[in-house]
Design an enzyme around this catalytic site. Sequence first.
Site, short mmCIF file in Angstrom:
data_model
loop_
_atom_site.label_atom_id
_atom_site.label_comp_id
_atom_site.label_asym_id
_atom_site.label_seq_id
_atom_site.Cartn_x
_atom_site.Cartn_y
_atom_site.Cartn_z
N CYS A 102 50.57 103.35 7.81
CA CYS A 102 50.25 103.41 6.38
C CYS A 102 51.47 103.87 5.58
O CYS A 102 51.75 103.36 4.49
CB CYS A 102 49.09 104.37 6.15
SG CYS A 102 47.57 103.95 7.03
N CYS A 140 48.65 108.49 8.83
CA CYS A 140 48.90 107.26 9.60
C CYS A 140 50.33 106.76 9.39
O CYS A 140 50.75 106.49 8.26
CB CYS A 140 47.89 106.20 9.19
SG CYS A 140 48.32 104.52 9.65
N CYS A 184 48.02 103.31 23.43
CA CYS A 184 47.19 103.04 22.25
C CYS A 184 46.13 104.13 22.04
O CYS A 184 45.28 104.35 22.91
CB CYS A 184 46.53 101.66 22.40
SG CYS A 184 45.17 101.36 21.26
N CYS A 218 42.55 102.83 22.05
CA CYS A 218 42.11 102.53 23.42
C CYS A 218 41.64 103.81 24.13
O CYS A 218 40.64 103.80 24.85
CB CYS A 218 43.24 101.89 24.22
SG CYS A 218 43.88 100.36 23.50
#
Length: 494
Positions: A51, A48, A384, A387
Amino acid sequence: MKLFTTAIVSLLAAHAAASDVFTLTKASFDDFIGDHPLVLAEFFAPWCGHCKALAPEYEQAATILKEKGSEIALAKIDCTVDSELCSEHGIEGFPTLKVFRGPESVSPYGGQRKSDSIVSYMVKQSLPAVSVIADKEKLDSFKAADDIVIVGYFSDKESNFTFEKVAESLRDNFLFGAISDAELTKAEGVAEVPGVIVYKSFDDGKAVYSGEFSADNLIKFAKSESIPLMGEIGPSTYLSYIESGVPLAYIFVETSEQKESFIKSLTPIAKKYKGKVNIATIDAVAFGQHADNLNLKQQWPAFAIQDVETNLKYTFDQTKEITASDLDKFIMKFIEGEIKPTIKSQEAPEVQEGPVIVVTANTYEEIVMDSTKDVLVEYYATWCGHCKNLAPKYEELGAIFWNNADAKSKVLIAKIDTPNNDVPEDIRGFPTIKLFPANDKENPIEYTGPRTVEGLADFIKENGQFSVDGNAINALKSEQYEDAPDVADEHDEL
């Protein structure tokens, strides 16, 4: 020599590997939470990007707290390793940060993802809502504890109770202290009690409250005075501007010289409209793309006002030179309601084919605010990933209601491409899902459950005016499909 070099490399590697952030697993998590009174836990994934960006800030915050001698613990859980533990805590995106006060008291982290913000937020969580201050030494120490602290001066229980109520509602944002000593109160220049002073590390250093001593008034005062007269908008300050409830005026600048010039010329205007409009600079080089969200072209300098309550934008003509006198007039006209907002909207589809209705800024009122239907709206962005993962489930949800005549007349499943359409809601992440009940359009309810068809259908049933049970409709349809005769078996073989 080689052995010496190897030893040094090993020592440096060990030092680099040392961390003040505790790594937890499913086996150690419960015991650790039980043994530490206050824990901030980060649920992350190594791949990520957000992250990775948080990691050094999180590490630095842990080190600062350790050096302060704090008992606050910062921990992390790798959800690619301990997926079951992360699932138990409802983790759906990364990073997710949660505050634990033992296993039974869990709340989402509400601060910014910067080391100083993490430290400030967690220190506030470790203290009582209101700290009792007994003498001058403790008051001086309290003032230095954060950039903004709020101190109440009292002589009666009723006022103290009101102040504690305010402190509870804003404890994530500010440190609150209370003083009842008459001499100390007088020394701080408080002429009448009850009194409240906001001490801050910017502007004039402090602001003294005057007016009716009510919780609502004190909350507005605290939020207003916590905003610098001419501040700068960035990742660590944006949320405080938005949560202040005061319209925000952006001045996009490219250079430090341009910034200082505007601060000098606009400071008198900022004082003039304090409490009505917040004025702040924003770095056009680093955050120029935000101009798109304000319906501005990316050409600098530029100026726009965002009404944070309605999310409407009012842009200053970019063909004109920006002068202090013109901005003064522009802000005054905005306050008096003489300027029309600049609306960004995509073209609405000529035909809505369903099962998910496409909403644009120009059709928002007509579709979402339709008082005859419960309308579920997904605010999404095309880029996104979450999404995109939700899309097939959301289509399946839409089909349940779209293909049932009675349900279709009462429930609408809709979506809007939020970056490309202005919406009157404060959307801070994607996807955001809200239900607008037919009988209460002014108070939409945000969905925070699992992003499943069943969960969303239950949410509509429980919160919509018509209590339409999408899961029951879907189950009935499945039963009818299973009970349907095999058409091929009804034909005679040739």
